[in-house]
Scaffold this active site. Structure first.
Site, PDB file in Angstrom:
ATOM      1  CB  CYS A   1       1.728   5.114  -2.152  1.00  0.00           C
ATOM      2  SG  CYS A   1       2.455   6.366  -1.122  1.00  0.00           S
TER       3      CYS A   1
ATOM      4  CB  SER B   1       9.902   7.657   5.695  1.00  0.00           C
ATOM      5  OG  SER B   1      10.569   7.486   4.502  1.00  0.00           O
ATOM      6  CB  ALA B   2      14.513  11.070   5.950  1.00  0.00           C
ATOM      7  CG  HIS B   3      10.333  10.535   1.427  1.00  0.00           C
ATOM      8  ND1 HIS B   3       9.195  10.837   0.715  1.00  0.00           N
ATOM      9  CD2 HIS B   3      10.234   9.240   1.773  1.00  0.00           C
ATOM     10  CE1 HIS B   3       8.444   9.738   0.633  1.00  0.00           C
ATOM     11  NE2 HIS B   3       9.052   8.760   1.268  1.00  0.00           N
TER      12      HIS B   3
ATOM     13  CG  ASN C   1      -1.416   7.062   3.521  1.00  0.00           C
ATOM     14  OD1 ASN C   1      -1.783   6.275   4.396  1.00  0.00           O
ATOM     15  ND2 ASN C   1      -1.554   6.812   2.247  1.00  0.00           N
TER      16      ASN C   1
ATOM     17  CB  ALA D   1       7.872   4.333   6.092  1.00  0.00           C
ATOM     18  CB  THR D   2       8.237   0.726   1.829  1.00  0.00           C
ATOM     19  OG1 THR D   2       7.359   1.756   1.379  1.00  0.00           O
ATOM     20  CG2 THR D   2       7.872  -0.587   1.171  1.00  0.00           C
TER      21      THR D   2
ATOM     22  CB  THR E   1      27.671   0.363   2.409  1.00  0.00           C
ATOM     23  OG1 THR E   1      28.535  -0.757   2.197  1.00  0.00           O
ATOM     24  CG2 THR E   1      28.496   1.604   2.705  1.00  0.00           C
TER      25      THR E   1
ATOM     26  CD  GLN F   1       1.855  10.721   5.421  1.00  0.00           C
ATOM     27  OE1 GLN F   1       2.010  11.922   5.606  1.00  0.00           O
ATOM     28  NE2 GLN F   1       2.060  10.166   4.236  1.00  0.00           N
TER      29      GLN F   1
HETATM   30  C1  LIG Z   1       1.473   5.858   6.153  1.00  0.00           C
HETATM   31  C2  LIG Z   1       2.615   5.520   5.252  1.00  0.00           C
HETATM   32  N1  LIG Z   1       3.339   4.408   5.476  1.00  0.00           N
HETATM   33  C3  LIG Z   1       4.368   4.074   4.703  1.00  0.00           C
HETATM   34  C4  LIG Z   1       4.746   4.831   3.623  1.00  0.00           C
HETATM   35  C5  LIG Z   1       5.921   4.425   2.786  1.00  0.00           C
HETATM   36  O1  LIG Z   1       7.002   5.266   3.040  1.00  0.00           O
HETATM   37  P1  LIG Z   1       8.324   5.277   2.145  1.00  0.00           P
HETATM   38  O2  LIG Z   1       8.011   6.105   0.967  1.00  0.00           O
HETATM   39  O3  LIG Z   1       9.362   5.903   3.018  1.00  0.00           O
HETATM   40  O4  LIG Z   1       8.671   3.875   1.809  1.00  0.00           O
HETATM   41  C6  LIG Z   1       4.029   5.999   3.333  1.00  0.00           C
HETATM   42  C7  LIG Z   1       4.341   6.795   2.136  1.00  0.00           C
HETATM   43  O5  LIG Z   1       3.467   7.287   1.451  1.00  0.00           O
HETATM   44  C8  LIG Z   1       2.938   6.343   4.171  1.00  0.00           C
HETATM   45  O6  LIG Z   1       2.226   7.452   3.950  1.00  0.00           O
END
Ligand SMILES: Cc1ncc(COP(=O)(O)O)c(C=O)c1O
Length: 425
Positions: A345, A217-219, A169, A89-90, A258, A197
């Site tokens: 984060c 984001s998958a994780h 988050n 997501a970043t 890739t 989220q």
């Molecule tokens: C609201 C939100 N945006 C973006 C991110 C970033 O995601 P990623 O870890 O996949 O880069 C997070 C991760 O904590 C998040 O909670």
């Protein structure tokens, strides 16, 4: 006989409970065994490069990627062609903001977002400000929601993008995405939502919600780390985007490099599971959260709920414990229970949460907050154990806390929001 029974019960209880307990599912989620299974066979058997279109190894990899793309698109009610793979997501947030600014900067140089966005939205916004863009940061109310009339007032003829997160988050607050989408459409402004989220945790429908770009984001949804996506609308309107990573031209030229086929396969499986189980899982997690909240508030006074009482992620419980340093509580619990204070984060720097500050929370309550993030693999036993340990630890810390004496033990402060049961409206 009676004693035996009790010890049997507690033995059974301890035997079922495995420490440490993971209750930090907003930071990341454990991988679902079904996802792992799908990735394992891919890692073992399908190593081909999805861009090698001149032999069966490449064809097979491409087939797997396209299957996953379709699984992911289905969860969002999107078309597979609208899914661009990224590292998470970043990167998606960066691609959305910078990519839009680069293309639409000719038309206008104004963006709107909210003060409680994740750093991966706020930092690209600051970057754009340094390059001559103007950004309006909308304030939030005491629950963490923006006001729609303020959003409407902020839009000018120069606004090219509204970027509002779907779910926060830290406090789990859900924003009125559908209404924001409607306003964006009416005003002819593009709408990006950071849904890291939200996807897999609440129903997301890019059509119904009027979303033009969506980061996820998958994780955060029981998939692997290092893989995510940006949804980019292809019609009504067709969104144009400038790539931020240049090279081999993968992903329609929007994101070279890739493709990570096993991670993509895992991501697809995670979305498929979410689509199937979201409803029942949400109900189960809601029950766990209510159980946790009730047990903690039964055992302790002066507990403040941060975020929206109802419109919040099912797994989120963000609480402030008067008179207790969140960091001390966290440290006391950390060997047994993984929770978080503030945003994980940004924990390289220990600073009070800007999200809680934006709600107008008193400084001492900002410092005394803990975020519980419940997820798919948490159990009632874990919740009961956590509640007991939190109650014990907060009581012990309060006994030695000069802060608690000052606020006055047992003092009932002004009306605080209490958690409302049931699904968000
Ligand atoms: C609201 C939100 N945006 C973006 C991110 C970033 O995601 P990623 O870890 O996949 O880069 C997070 C991760 O904590 C998040 O909670």
């Amino acid at each position: 006989m009676k004693f035996d029974k009790i010890s049997q019960v507690s033995y059974h209880f301890i035997a079922m409970l495995k420490l440490p307990i993971y209750m930090d599912n907003h930071a990341t989620t454990p991988i679902d065994p079904r996802v792992l299974e799908a990735m394992g066979s891919c890692l073992r058997e399908h190593f081909g490069n999805a861009s090698s279109l001149n032999h069966p190894f490449g064809w097979q990899a491409q087939k797997l990627v396209e299957r996953a793309r379709a699984q992911i698109a289905r969860l969002l009610h999107a078309d597979s062609k609208e899914i661009v793979f990224t590292s998470g997501a970043t990167e998606s947030n960066n691609l959305a903001l910078k990519g839009i600014a680069e293309i639409y900067g000719e038309k206008g140089r104004h963006l709107i977002m909210q003060v409680t966005e994740h750093k991966s939205v706020l930092d690209p916004a600051r970057h754009l400000e340094r390059h001559g863009f103007q950004v309006t940061y909308l304030p939030v109310d005491s629950y963490g929601q923006i006001r729609l009339d303020e959003l409407e007032r902020a839009i000018t003829g120069k606004t090219i993008l509204i970027s509002i997160m779907a779910a926060n988050n830290e406090i789990g607050t859900l924003e009125p995405i559908e209404e924001i989408g409607r306003i964006a459409k009416e005003k002819g402004v593009l709408f990006h939502a950071d849904a890291a989220q939200a996807v897999g945790r609440i129903p997301v429908d890019v059509e119904k919600m009027g979303i033009d770009l969506l980061s996820f984001s998958a994780h955060k949804m029981y998939g692997p780390k290092g893989i995510g996506a940006l949804y980019v609308r292809r019609k009504n309107p067709r969104v144009r985007l400038a790539p931020q990573i240049h090279g081999g031209g993968q992903e329609g030229g929007l994101r070279s490099g890739t493709l990570n086929v096993p991670a993509i396969v895992g991501f697809g499986e995670a979305c498929e599971i979410a689509a199937r189980e979201l409803e029942t899982e949400t109900e189960r997690i809601l029950r766990l959260r209510t159980r946790l909240y009730e047990a903690v508030t039964r055992g302790l006074d002066e507990v403040t709920l941060n975020g929206h009482p109802r419109n919040r992620l099912a797994g989120n419980l963000n609480l402030s414990f008067s008179g207790v340093e969140g960091e001390s509580l966290l440290m006391s619990l950390s060997e047994e229970i993984a929770v978080s204070s503030g945003s994980a984060c940004t924990q390289a720097r220990v600073e009070p949460s800007y999200v809680l500050k934006a709600l107008g929370l008193a400084e001492d309550l900002v410092h005394s907050s803990i975020r519980f993030g419940l997820g798919r693999f948490n159990t009632e036993e874990e919740v009961d154990y956590t509640a007991r340990r939190v109650v014990q630890t907060v009581r012990r810390l309060r006994e030695i806390s000069p802060l608690y004496e000052k606020t006055g033990s047992g003092k009932k402060s002004e009306r605080k929001p209490t958690l409302q049961e049931g699904l968000p409206k």
